[in-house]
Design a protein around this motif. Structure first.
Motif, PDB file in Angstrom:
ATOM      1  N   PRO A   1      -6.350  -7.456  -2.332  1.00 24.95           N
ATOM      2  CA  PRO A   1      -5.039  -7.411  -2.979  1.00 24.95           C
ATOM      3  C   PRO A   1      -4.017  -7.943  -1.983  1.00 24.95           C
ATOM      4  O   PRO A   1      -4.059  -7.563  -0.814  1.00 24.95           O
ATOM      5  CB  PRO A   1      -4.828  -5.911  -3.222  1.00 24.95           C
ATOM      6  CG  PRO A   1      -5.644  -5.239  -2.141  1.00 24.95           C
ATOM      7  CD  PRO A   1      -6.822  -6.144  -1.877  1.00 24.95           C
TER       8      PRO A   1
ATOM      9  N   ASN B   1      -4.637  -1.945  -6.198  1.00 22.70           N
ATOM     10  CA  ASN B   1      -4.358  -1.326  -4.897  1.00 22.70           C
ATOM     11  C   ASN B   1      -2.974  -0.695  -4.910  1.00 22.70           C
ATOM     12  O   ASN B   1      -2.025  -1.296  -5.412  1.00 22.70           O
ATOM     13  CB  ASN B   1      -4.433  -2.407  -3.802  1.00 22.70           C
ATOM     14  CG  ASN B   1      -4.009  -1.894  -2.440  1.00 22.70           C
ATOM     15  OD1 ASN B   1      -2.941  -2.230  -1.938  1.00 22.70           O
ATOM     16  ND2 ASN B   1      -4.831  -1.062  -1.838  1.00 22.70           N
TER      17      ASN B   1
ATOM     18  N   THR C   1      -3.892   2.278   0.340  1.00 24.65           N
ATOM     19  CA  THR C   1      -3.566   1.794   1.675  1.00 24.65           C
ATOM     20  C   THR C   1      -2.446   2.655   2.233  1.00 24.65           C
ATOM     21  O   THR C   1      -1.569   3.067   1.472  1.00 24.65           O
ATOM     22  CB  THR C   1      -3.118   0.314   1.584  1.00 24.65           C
ATOM     23  OG1 THR C   1      -4.193  -0.411   1.018  1.00 24.65           O
ATOM     24  CG2 THR C   1      -2.781  -0.269   2.931  1.00 24.65           C
TER      25      THR C   1
ATOM     26  N   GLY D   1     -11.105 -10.877   9.072  1.00 25.52           N
ATOM     27  CA  GLY D   1     -11.691 -12.024   9.764  1.00 25.52           C
ATOM     28  C   GLY D   1     -12.881 -12.663   9.086  1.00 25.52           C
ATOM     29  O   GLY D   1     -13.567 -13.475   9.696  1.00 25.52           O
TER      30      GLY D   1
ATOM     31  N   GLN E   1     -14.137  -7.740   2.091  1.00 21.79           N
ATOM     32  CA  GLN E   1     -12.845  -7.903   1.391  1.00 21.79           C
ATOM     33  C   GLN E   1     -12.081  -8.992   2.129  1.00 21.79           C
ATOM     34  O   GLN E   1     -11.775  -8.861   3.304  1.00 21.79           O
ATOM     35  CB  GLN E   1     -12.066  -6.585   1.398  1.00 21.79           C
ATOM     36  CG  GLN E   1     -10.687  -6.702   0.741  1.00 21.79           C
ATOM     37  CD  GLN E   1     -10.165  -5.352   0.282  1.00 21.79           C
ATOM     38  OE1 GLN E   1     -10.884  -4.608  -0.397  1.00 21.79           O
ATOM     39  NE2 GLN E   1      -8.941  -5.021   0.625  1.00 21.79           N
TER      40      GLN E   1
ATOM     41  N   GLY F   1      -8.926 -11.817   2.434  1.00 22.53           N
ATOM     42  CA  GLY F   1      -7.569 -12.206   2.042  1.00 22.53           C
ATOM     43  C   GLY F   1      -7.201 -13.577   2.564  1.00 22.53           C
ATOM     44  O   GLY F   1      -7.005 -14.528   1.800  1.00 22.53           O
ATOM     45  N   THR F   2      -7.146 -13.707   3.898  1.00 24.70           N
ATOM     46  CA  THR F   2      -6.643 -14.923   4.528  1.00 24.70           C
ATOM     47  C   THR F   2      -7.324 -16.203   4.022  1.00 24.70           C
ATOM     48  O   THR F   2      -6.658 -17.219   3.816  1.00 24.70           O
ATOM     49  CB  THR F   2      -6.791 -14.789   6.063  1.00 24.70           C
ATOM     50  OG1 THR F   2      -5.977 -13.684   6.473  1.00 24.70           O
ATOM     51  CG2 THR F   2      -6.342 -16.038   6.787  1.00 24.70           C
TER      52      THR F   2
END
Ligand code: FMN
Length: 342
Positions: free
Chosen positions: A19, A70, A131, A215, A234, A236-237
């Protein structure tokens, strides 16, 4: 009581699209990543209950298969000291004058948490992840009663133990290299252990399924996280520069600019978060107080003005250490490449 098989039934893939609050996640991003084989999570953080309800309707109407939501858990232990916040506001005044805006003051400490839990109990989703801490028991019970799988983001073994005792179904284990906010339960930077070591340390204290975050931007890195004991990664980047991401063009360009690097900073929101290093982070990082969400509110107009003017020097460009490998492909392609060796 948690159902030990609930998470296994939900997770048919070892890839989760993270998310990404603040306009990065879009319904198109969730749909694209899902076509490529990922399970998507919608970021409920910063949204009002009404905005979240509209988004859920739109995602479901567009035929999105299972997805999670989330939520940011409001915490009460932050040092939200008024004099420190006022001093930071004074330090930021020249920046506000330069951009022709007033610093923000609309602080929403609870992030509409209770209202959003009510939305998610009225219109349930497959999973809810948290979170910044553990939610009140009543919220967990309400979400469990409507069948949502419950996931806590943790950044060290102590948080993992607490999440396990609270009856979570799974843990999202976030390493320090991850982009965006550290999911720490309090306003501290969190463990700096590499992902595989952090997974091993969490496994010592909890039997729950672990989702590895931080990472992962290649099939090999996803494979390594799975071998280290995670049931999924999970990510994201790696999706930040995808065609369907809501990242601004300044953010996209900065990801792969020569010499680009990231750092963990409180400068933008008052909580530690990993962002691309820019002038704002360098100038204000050291003096920003641990005061979330007050600092988030203070700097919001600066960041909006920067975005409107294409001025990357004041933007909060969240990114993990894998930023240079973020590709401008479709989310479907990025997801299926990540899954290509599984
Ligand atoms: C732009 C951006 C926004 C994020 N927003 C959220 C969020 O709203 N909620 C959350 O739990 N994690 C958020 N994260 C963290 C991700 O869930 C995940 O931990 C992280 O992206 C994994 O590391 P990676 O960025 O190296 O893939 C965000 C990350 C990024 C890059």
């Amino acid at each position: 009581m948690p159902d030990p098989l609930a998470f296994t039934r939900l997770l048919r893939t070892p890839l989760i699209l993270a998310p990404m609050a603040g306009g990065i996640s879009t319904p198109e991003l969730l749909r694209g990543a899902s076509r490529g084989g990922a399970l998507g999570f919608w970021p409920g953080g910063y949204q009002t209950p009404e905005q979240l309800a509209d988004k859920l309707t739109a995602l479901k109407r567009a035929g999105s298969s299972a997805f999670g939501v989330n939520l940011f858990v409001p915490a009460d232990e932050f040092e939200r000291r008024p004099e420190a916040i006022a001093a930071y506001a004074r330090a930021l005044e020249p920046e506000a004058r330069r951009l022709g805006v007033e610093l923000g003051s609309a602080v929403r400490v609870d992030d509409w948490f209770t209202g959003k839990v009510a939305v998610l109990t009225a219109d349930p989703v497959a999973a809810v992840s948290f979170t910044f801490g553990l939610p009140p028991e009543a919220a967990l019970a309400a979400l469990r009663a409507v069948g949502s799988v419950l996931i806590a983001t943790v950044t060290n073994p102590a948080e993992a133990r607490a999440a396990t005792q609270a009856g979570m179904d799974a843990l999202c284990v976030q390493a320090a290299v991850a982009g965006g906010h550290r999911g720490t339960f309090g306003n501290y930077p969190g463990s700096t252990l590499p992902l595989a070591e952090l997974l091993a340390a969490v496994r010592e204290v909890s039997p729950l399924p672990m989702i590895a975050a931080g990472g992962i931007s290649s099939a090999a890195e996803l494979g390594a996280a799975l071998r280290a004991g995670a049931v999924a990664g999970q990510v994201g980047t790696a999706f930040l520069a995808s065609s369907e991401s809501g990242a601004s063009s300044a953010h996209r360009v900065a990801l792969t600019a020569p010499g680009a690097r990231t750092a963990v900073t409180r400068a933008f929101t008052g909580r530690p978060a990993r962002a691309l290093v820019n002038e704002f982070l360098l100038r204000y990082g050291a003096e920003a107080p641990a005061a979330y969400p007050d600092v988030h509110a203070l700097t919001a107009p600066l960041r909006r003005a920067g975005a409107a003017a294409g001025d990357a020097s004041v933007l909060a460009m969240w990114a993990g250490t894998g930023h240079a490998r973020a590709r401008n492909s479709s989310a479907e392609q990025i997801a299926s490449d990540l899954l290509s060796r599984v």
